[in-house]
Design an enzyme around this catalytic site. Structure first.
Site, mmCIF file in Angstrom:
data_model
loop_
_atom_site.group_PDB
_atom_site.id
_atom_site.type_symbol
_atom_site.label_atom_id
_atom_site.label_comp_id
_atom_site.label_asym_id
_atom_site.label_seq_id
_atom_site.Cartn_x
_atom_site.Cartn_y
_atom_site.Cartn_z
ATOM 1 N N TYR A 169 0.821 -1.209 0.000
ATOM 2 C CA TYR A 169 0.000 0.000 0.000
ATOM 3 C C TYR A 169 0.852 1.255 0.000
ATOM 4 O O TYR A 169 2.064 1.207 0.237
ATOM 5 C CB TYR A 169 -0.974 0.008 1.193
ATOM 6 C CG TYR A 169 -0.373 0.372 2.539
ATOM 7 C CD1 TYR A 169 0.377 -0.540 3.265
ATOM 8 C CD2 TYR A 169 -0.570 1.637 3.090
ATOM 9 C CE1 TYR A 169 0.917 -0.195 4.506
ATOM 10 C CE2 TYR A 169 -0.042 1.982 4.329
ATOM 11 C CZ TYR A 169 0.706 1.053 5.032
ATOM 12 O OH TYR A 169 1.233 1.395 6.248
ATOM 13 N N ARG A 209 8.286 4.438 -4.307
ATOM 14 C CA ARG A 209 8.344 3.465 -3.193
ATOM 15 C C ARG A 209 7.369 2.320 -3.445
ATOM 16 O O ARG A 209 7.678 1.157 -3.161
ATOM 17 C CB ARG A 209 8.037 4.156 -1.857
ATOM 18 C CG ARG A 209 8.177 3.205 -0.671
ATOM 19 C CD ARG A 209 8.066 3.925 0.667
ATOM 20 N NE ARG A 209 6.754 4.499 0.864
ATOM 21 C CZ ARG A 209 6.430 5.284 1.884
ATOM 22 N NH1 ARG A 209 7.319 5.571 2.821
ATOM 23 N NH2 ARG A 209 5.214 5.782 1.990
ATOM 24 N N ARG A 260 -7.601 -20.251 -2.109
ATOM 25 C CA ARG A 260 -6.547 -20.125 -1.098
ATOM 26 C C ARG A 260 -5.474 -21.197 -1.272
ATOM 27 O O ARG A 260 -5.761 -22.391 -1.206
ATOM 28 C CB ARG A 260 -7.156 -20.200 0.309
ATOM 29 C CG ARG A 260 -6.130 -19.922 1.399
ATOM 30 C CD ARG A 260 -6.756 -19.875 2.782
ATOM 31 N NE ARG A 260 -5.738 -19.573 3.790
ATOM 32 C CZ ARG A 260 -4.924 -20.484 4.306
ATOM 33 N NH1 ARG A 260 -5.025 -21.750 3.953
ATOM 34 N NH2 ARG A 260 -4.013 -20.133 5.200
ATOM 35 N N HIS A 262 -0.941 -21.184 -0.643
ATOM 36 C CA HIS A 262 0.164 -20.283 -0.311
ATOM 37 C C HIS A 262 0.968 -19.854 -1.542
ATOM 38 O O HIS A 262 1.399 -18.714 -1.633
ATOM 39 C CB HIS A 262 1.086 -20.941 0.721
ATOM 40 C CG HIS A 262 0.462 -21.039 2.080
ATOM 41 N ND1 HIS A 262 -0.646 -21.822 2.332
ATOM 42 C CD2 HIS A 262 0.762 -20.426 3.248
ATOM 43 C CE1 HIS A 262 -0.986 -21.705 3.601
ATOM 44 N NE2 HIS A 262 -0.157 -20.854 4.176
ATOM 45 N N GLU A 280 11.124 2.868 15.154
ATOM 46 C CA GLU A 280 10.192 3.879 14.610
ATOM 47 C C GLU A 280 8.870 3.794 15.363
ATOM 48 O O GLU A 280 8.716 2.953 16.260
ATOM 49 C CB GLU A 280 9.992 3.666 13.106
ATOM 50 C CG GLU A 280 9.417 2.296 12.752
ATOM 51 C CD GLU A 280 9.253 2.063 11.240
ATOM 52 O OE1 GLU A 280 9.211 3.029 10.470
ATOM 53 O OE2 GLU A 280 9.148 0.887 10.854
ATOM 54 N N LEU A 286 10.495 1.525 7.837
ATOM 55 C CA LEU A 286 9.980 1.960 6.541
ATOM 56 C C LEU A 286 10.786 3.182 6.086
ATOM 57 O O LEU A 286 11.026 4.085 6.893
ATOM 58 C CB LEU A 286 8.500 2.343 6.663
ATOM 59 C CG LEU A 286 7.885 2.656 5.303
ATOM 60 C CD1 LEU A 286 7.490 1.352 4.610
ATOM 61 C CD2 LEU A 286 6.687 3.564 5.429
#
Ligand code: PDD
Length: 283
Positions: free
Chosen positions: A33, A52, A99, A101, A179, A203
């Site tokens: 995101y 990014r 589903r 993996h 952080e 990050l």
């Protein structure tokens, strides 16, 4: 002005946007995101956020997604919403598949986005600073990739609220200060700013990078180095930085007062420099 969603090319009211239950973001947190913010109707640091995002996508071996598609999704929905101070949340999952993996062979990345109003930071936090606790960093080893697997961040934030403070600061099991739950962290001691270097453990914040650049321009020394909790508590100033957070002073950590127990001059200066670079003062 309406808050809006974007779902794979279509713009719609947020309540109407639906994701299938076998979306891999939902089942495996197999999604990345970005969060952009605007000031006075202009999105800040779009290029840096898209750079990014592309790094995050590459790090997780997503199929390539055209930059045009991403930019159009962000700018198109933002413009349609017409919100001056907006937060744009963009999420891309690997796709929808039964589903399993292993990466699905056929799945197509799902692109979803919301544009909402950014709530004002409470005046009290700006004037007095916030209080925080430290928590052990139990996150995975690639915090540099902006994925949606934020459960440790969610739990740390909730632990802070339950303790009657505003945020939590991650400290590694060895005692290194990393952080905040949704922000980077700087300290100011002996005339120098210090922040965690860019490693897999934090990050690479856009705000962090912009502030380091601002510091160079105004001749304020910044060192990117590791420091421990003792250095954090002994600092003259501690502040958090992020797209929503901007620059926010921390006046108390684990019940100990930081320096004078109120926001310092360096944080105030950097907040104002950041806002003027983002165009927040424009009429
Ligand atoms: N979070 N560190 C973490 C863990 C973050 O989640 C964020 C941002 C930052 C600051 O990055 P930037 O300056 O690029 O916003 C640092 C966003 C805002 C979020 O999760 O909503």
């Amino acid at each position: 002005m309406p808050e809006l969603a974007y779902l794979n090319g279509k713009i719609m009211p947020i309540e109407e946007a639906r994701v299938p239950i076998e979306d891999r973001g939902y089942q495996f947190a197999d999604a990345v995101y970005e969060y952009f913010a605007s000031y006075k109707g202009r999105l800040f640091a779009v290029k840096e956020h898209l750079d990014r995002l592309e790094k995050s996508l590459r790090a997780l071996s997503f199929p390539p997604i055209s930059r045009e598609v991403l930019r159009d999704a962000v700018l198109g929905t933002f413009q349609k919403a017409g919100i001056e101070r907006a937060g744009v949340y963009l999420q891309i999952s690997r796709g929808v598949a039964p589903r399993n993996h292993a990466f699905p062979k056929e799945a197509k990345p799902q692109i979803v986005l919301t544009v909402r109003h950014v709530p004002d930071t409470p005046k009290e936090y700006l004037e007095k600073g916030i209080a925080a606790i430290t928590v052990t960093d139990i996150r995975w080893g690639r915090c540099d990739i902006k994925t949606v697997q934020l459960l440790p961040n969610v739990l740390a934030k909730q632990q802070a609220l339950a303790a009657g403070v505003q945020d939590a600061i991650f400290v590694s099991p060895e005692g290194i200060v990393r952080e905040g739950t949704s922000s980077n962290l700087f300290i100011y001691s002996n005339g120098r700013l210090k922040t965690h270097p860019l490693t897999h453990h934090i990050l690479p914040g856009i705000t962090r990078a912009v502030l380091i650049d601002i510091c160079r321009k105004i001749n304020l020394d910044v060192e990117e180095l590791f420091f421990d909790k003792a250095a954090l508590l002994a600092a003259e100033e501690v502040f958090l930085t992020g797209t929503v957070t901007e620059v926010l002073s921390v006046r108390q950590i684990d019940n100990q007062t930081i320096s004078a127990g109120k926001p310092g001059l360096i944080a105030a200066k950097l907040r104002s420099e950041l806002e003027s670079r983002a165009g927040a003062h424009l009429k």
